[in-house]
Design a protein around this motif. Sequence first.
Motif, PDB file in Angstrom:
ATOM      1  N   LEU A 169      87.655  27.654 -12.199  1.00 12.24           N
ATOM      2  CA  LEU A 169      87.062  27.818 -10.622  1.00 12.24           C
ATOM      3  C   LEU A 169      87.608  29.568  -9.807  1.00 12.24           C
ATOM      4  CD1 LEU A 169      85.244  27.560  -8.106  1.00 12.24           C
ATOM      5  CD2 LEU A 169      86.835  25.679  -7.578  1.00 12.24           C
ATOM      6  N   GLY A 170      88.815  30.012 -10.011  1.00 12.97           N
ATOM      7  CA  GLY A 170      89.416  31.102  -9.460  1.00 12.97           C
ATOM      8  C   GLY A 170      88.944  32.275 -10.173  1.00 12.97           C
ATOM      9  N   GLY A 171      88.548  32.104 -11.587  1.00  6.13           N
ATOM     10  CA  GLY A 171      88.269  33.428 -12.867  1.00  6.13           C
ATOM     11  C   GLY A 171      86.626  32.974 -11.731  1.00  6.13           C
ATOM     12  N   GLU A 172      85.540  32.947 -11.626  1.00  4.32           N
ATOM     13  CA  GLU A 172      84.145  32.927 -11.058  1.00  4.32           C
ATOM     14  C   GLU A 172      84.056  33.129  -9.878  1.00  4.32           C
ATOM     15  OE1 GLU A 172      82.770  28.258 -11.687  1.00  4.32           O
ATOM     16  OE2 GLU A 172      83.660  28.097 -13.773  1.00  4.32           O
ATOM     17  N   LEU A 173      85.525  32.665  -9.192  1.00  7.17           N
ATOM     18  CA  LEU A 173      84.746  32.878  -7.960  1.00  7.17           C
ATOM     19  C   LEU A 173      85.539  34.410  -7.253  1.00  7.17           C
ATOM     20  CD1 LEU A 173      86.221  29.632  -5.322  1.00  7.17           C
ATOM     21  CD2 LEU A 173      84.090  30.918  -6.697  1.00  7.17           C
ATOM     22  N   LEU A 174      86.441  35.063  -8.412  1.00  3.57           N
ATOM     23  CA  LEU A 174      86.932  36.879  -8.237  1.00  3.57           C
ATOM     24  C   LEU A 174      85.872  37.236  -8.959  1.00  3.57           C
ATOM     25  CD1 LEU A 174      89.144  38.256  -7.750  1.00  3.57           C
ATOM     26  CD2 LEU A 174      89.537  37.652 -10.476  1.00  3.57           C
ATOM     27  N   VAL A 175      85.132  37.024  -9.926  1.00  4.49           N
ATOM     28  CA  VAL A 175      83.718  37.820 -10.821  1.00  4.49           C
ATOM     29  C   VAL A 175      82.860  37.755  -9.264  1.00  4.49           C
ATOM     30  CG1 VAL A 175      82.218  37.953 -12.154  1.00  4.49           C
ATOM     31  CG2 VAL A 175      84.563  37.693 -13.050  1.00  4.49           C
ATOM     32  N   LYS A 176      82.265  36.625  -9.031  1.00  4.04           N
ATOM     33  CA  LYS A 176      81.118  36.376  -7.921  1.00  4.04           C
ATOM     34  C   LYS A 176      81.919  37.781  -6.969  1.00  4.04           C
ATOM     35  CE  LYS A 176      78.685  33.371  -5.519  1.00  4.04           C
ATOM     36  NZ  LYS A 176      77.037  33.232  -6.047  1.00  4.04           N
ATOM     37  N   VAL A 177      82.939  37.491  -6.341  1.00  2.95           N
ATOM     38  CA  VAL A 177      83.187  38.425  -4.952  1.00  2.95           C
ATOM     39  C   VAL A 177      83.141  39.600  -5.741  1.00  2.95           C
ATOM     40  CG1 VAL A 177      85.337  38.792  -3.780  1.00  2.95           C
ATOM     41  CG2 VAL A 177      84.766  37.074  -4.357  1.00  2.95           C
ATOM     42  N   LEU A 178      83.159  40.481  -6.729  1.00  4.08           N
ATOM     43  CA  LEU A 178      83.476  41.372  -6.566  1.00  4.08           C
ATOM     44  C   LEU A 178      82.046  41.661  -7.366  1.00  4.08           C
ATOM     45  CD1 LEU A 178      85.964  41.778  -9.630  1.00  4.08           C
ATOM     46  CD2 LEU A 178      86.735  43.196  -7.776  1.00  4.08           C
ATOM     47  N   ASP A 179      81.038  41.096  -8.067  1.00  2.00           N
ATOM     48  CA  ASP A 179      79.286  41.624  -7.659  1.00  2.00           C
ATOM     49  C   ASP A 179      79.025  41.162  -6.800  1.00  2.00           C
ATOM     50  OD1 ASP A 179      79.912  41.247 -10.766  1.00  2.00           O
ATOM     51  OD2 ASP A 179      78.913  39.253 -10.212  1.00  2.00           O
ATOM     52  N   GLU A 180      79.275  40.354  -5.850  1.00  3.38           N
ATOM     53  CA  GLU A 180      78.498  40.349  -4.269  1.00  3.38           C
ATOM     54  C   GLU A 180      78.737  40.810  -3.010  1.00  3.38           C
ATOM     55  OE1 GLU A 180      77.245  36.302  -3.732  1.00  3.38           O
ATOM     56  OE2 GLU A 180      76.782  35.901  -5.835  1.00  3.38           O
ATOM     57  N   GLN A 181      80.148  41.016  -2.974  1.00  7.64           N
ATOM     58  CA  GLN A 181      80.868  41.937  -1.932  1.00  7.64           C
ATOM     59  C   GLN A 181      80.625  40.933  -0.709  1.00  7.64           C
ATOM     60  OE1 GLN A 181      83.146  44.727  -2.490  1.00  7.64           O
ATOM     61  NE2 GLN A 181      83.432  43.543  -4.323  1.00  7.64           N
ATOM     62  N   PRO A 182      80.865  39.996  -0.700  1.00  3.12           N
ATOM     63  CA  PRO A 182      80.936  39.071   0.838  1.00  3.12           C
ATOM     64  C   PRO A 182      81.864  39.933   1.653  1.00  3.12           C
ATOM     65  CG  PRO A 182      81.923  37.692  -0.616  1.00  3.12           C
ATOM     66  CD  PRO A 182      81.299  39.057  -1.648  1.00  3.12           C
ATOM     67  N   GLU A 183      81.420  39.474   3.095  1.00  2.00           N
ATOM     68  CA  GLU A 183      82.459  39.717   4.164  1.00  2.00           C
ATOM     69  C   GLU A 183      83.725  38.322   4.421  1.00  2.00           C
ATOM     70  OE1 GLU A 183      82.368  39.349   9.097  1.00  2.00           O
ATOM     71  OE2 GLU A 183      80.060  39.270   7.861  1.00  2.00           O
ATOM     72  N   CYS A 184      84.538  38.878   4.480  1.00  2.00           N
ATOM     73  CA  CYS A 184      85.373  38.181   4.572  1.00  2.00           C
ATOM     74  C   CYS A 184      86.257  38.151   5.944  1.00  2.00           C
ATOM     75  CB  CYS A 184      86.593  40.059   4.159  1.00  2.00           C
ATOM     76  SG  CYS A 184      86.425  39.368   2.278  1.00  2.00           S
ATOM     77  N   ARG A 185      86.082  36.970   6.172  1.00  2.00           N
ATOM     78  CA  ARG A 185      86.408  36.591   7.883  1.00  2.00           C
ATOM     79  C   ARG A 185      87.409  35.886   8.022  1.00  2.00           C
ATOM     80  NH1 ARG A 185      81.761  36.032   9.953  1.00  2.00           N
ATOM     81  NH2 ARG A 185      80.427  35.672   8.280  1.00  2.00           N
ATOM     82  N   PRO A 186      88.614  36.288   8.620  1.00  2.00           N
ATOM     83  CA  PRO A 186      90.068  36.422   8.984  1.00  2.00           C
ATOM     84  C   PRO A 186      89.965  34.255   8.931  1.00  2.00           C
ATOM     85  CG  PRO A 186      89.158  37.523  10.962  1.00  2.00           C
ATOM     86  CD  PRO A 186      88.009  36.903  10.077  1.00  2.00           C
ATOM     87  N   GLN A 187      91.748  34.121   8.755  1.00  4.63           N
ATOM     88  CA  GLN A 187      92.006  32.380   8.327  1.00  4.63           C
ATOM     89  C   GLN A 187      91.607  31.750   9.982  1.00  4.63           C
ATOM     90  OE1 GLN A 187      94.983  31.612   5.784  1.00  4.63           O
ATOM     91  NE2 GLN A 187      94.273  33.329   4.548  1.00  4.63           N
ATOM     92  N   PRO A 188      91.492  30.461  10.426  1.00  4.21           N
ATOM     93  CA  PRO A 188      91.644  30.047  10.932  1.00  4.21           C
ATOM     94  C   PRO A 188      92.967  30.028  11.675  1.00  4.21           C
ATOM     95  CG  PRO A 188      91.050  28.285   9.787  1.00  4.21           C
ATOM     96  CD  PRO A 188      90.542  29.911   8.928  1.00  4.21           C
ATOM     97  N   GLU A 189      94.130  30.077  12.766  1.00  6.70           N
ATOM     98  CA  GLU A 189      95.261  30.171  12.900  1.00  6.70           C
ATOM     99  C   GLU A 189      95.002  28.770  13.140  1.00  6.70           C
ATOM    100  OE1 GLU A 189      95.738  31.573  17.067  1.00  6.70           O
ATOM    101  OE2 GLU A 189      94.972  33.915  16.072  1.00  6.70           O
ATOM    102  N   ASP A 190      94.607  26.994  13.284  1.00  2.92           N
ATOM    103  CA  ASP A 190      94.691  25.397  12.844  1.00  2.92           C
ATOM    104  C   ASP A 190      95.073  25.506  11.417  1.00  2.92           C
ATOM    105  OD1 ASP A 190      95.191  26.122  15.764  1.00  2.92           O
ATOM    106  OD2 ASP A 190      93.258  24.905  16.284  1.00  2.92           O
TER     107      ASP A 190
END
Length: 300
Positions: A169-190
């Motif tokens: 799954l990590g390999g699939e998602l990494l390639v997807k992020v490199l392909d699509e360049q989605p916005e990265c959102r801050p992690q919640p504090e909780d």
Amino acid sequence: MRTVYLGTSDFAVTVLGHLARSEHRPALIVTRPDRPRGRGRKLQPPPMSEAARVLGIEVFQPESVNSEEALERMALAEPASVCICAFGALIKEPLLSAYPMLNVHPSLLPRWRGAAPIERAIEAGDDETGVSIMRPTAELDAGPVCLQRSVPIRPIDDYGSLSRKLADLGGELLVKVLDEQPECRPQPEDGVTFADKVGPKDRRLDPDRTATELERRVRALAPHVGTYVELADGERLGVRRAAPARDPVPQGSLAASDGRLFFGCADGALELLEVQPAGGRPMEAAAYLRGHAAKLGGGV
């Protein structure tokens, strides 16, 4: 996109396979130096070094990834992005800010930041875990998340089975992020929890814990680290599979009944299904008892 890949473990090798088959095949792989391993303490390369050579990708093994030498070597590769997965060392400045970076982390951040997220998720009895692709920052695993996906943790999952699913799954998602360049959102504090590194004390099955807790610990550390109980003579008996049992056994003792082996714990017993004697091979409990029943004479 031209990439440099930082990784060391078998988990990272699986992720590399996905990356190498994509348009983002690394121009350079950076991994840890060869280290002494095994009983003979012979110098051996990390799994990533072997994988890089098989793939025909240049590999670099600096003593410190944050050294000036490492910075210069990576700069020669001219990466548009640096990808990190199970590298095993902290990335510090100035490298941290030198390139856009993506880290493959096997948990649903902000839950289980840290060194052992798969083990701690199983041990805690979580119903699910997953993979987060995030931007690394100076604070451990606290950077913004670009993509995240969950997977269930089955009652039969151990580290081996769950890590394989998460690596793919990590390999699939990494390639997807490199392909699509989605916005990265801050992690919640909780919801922040930390997955401490597995240490020697984690391997011992503590009879003061419940059978359910011990069964989860066995799965969390199988097969890569392993758990054990101590026999009356002080020898360690490895435990590879186990299950909670109703059979009453004195706490801290080992007992055999009808070819079954039990370990007394806080709320009853843990049945040891597959064990491994010191210096021996893994075997079913019944096979172990045929030759070792005499060792069950005392507590642990």
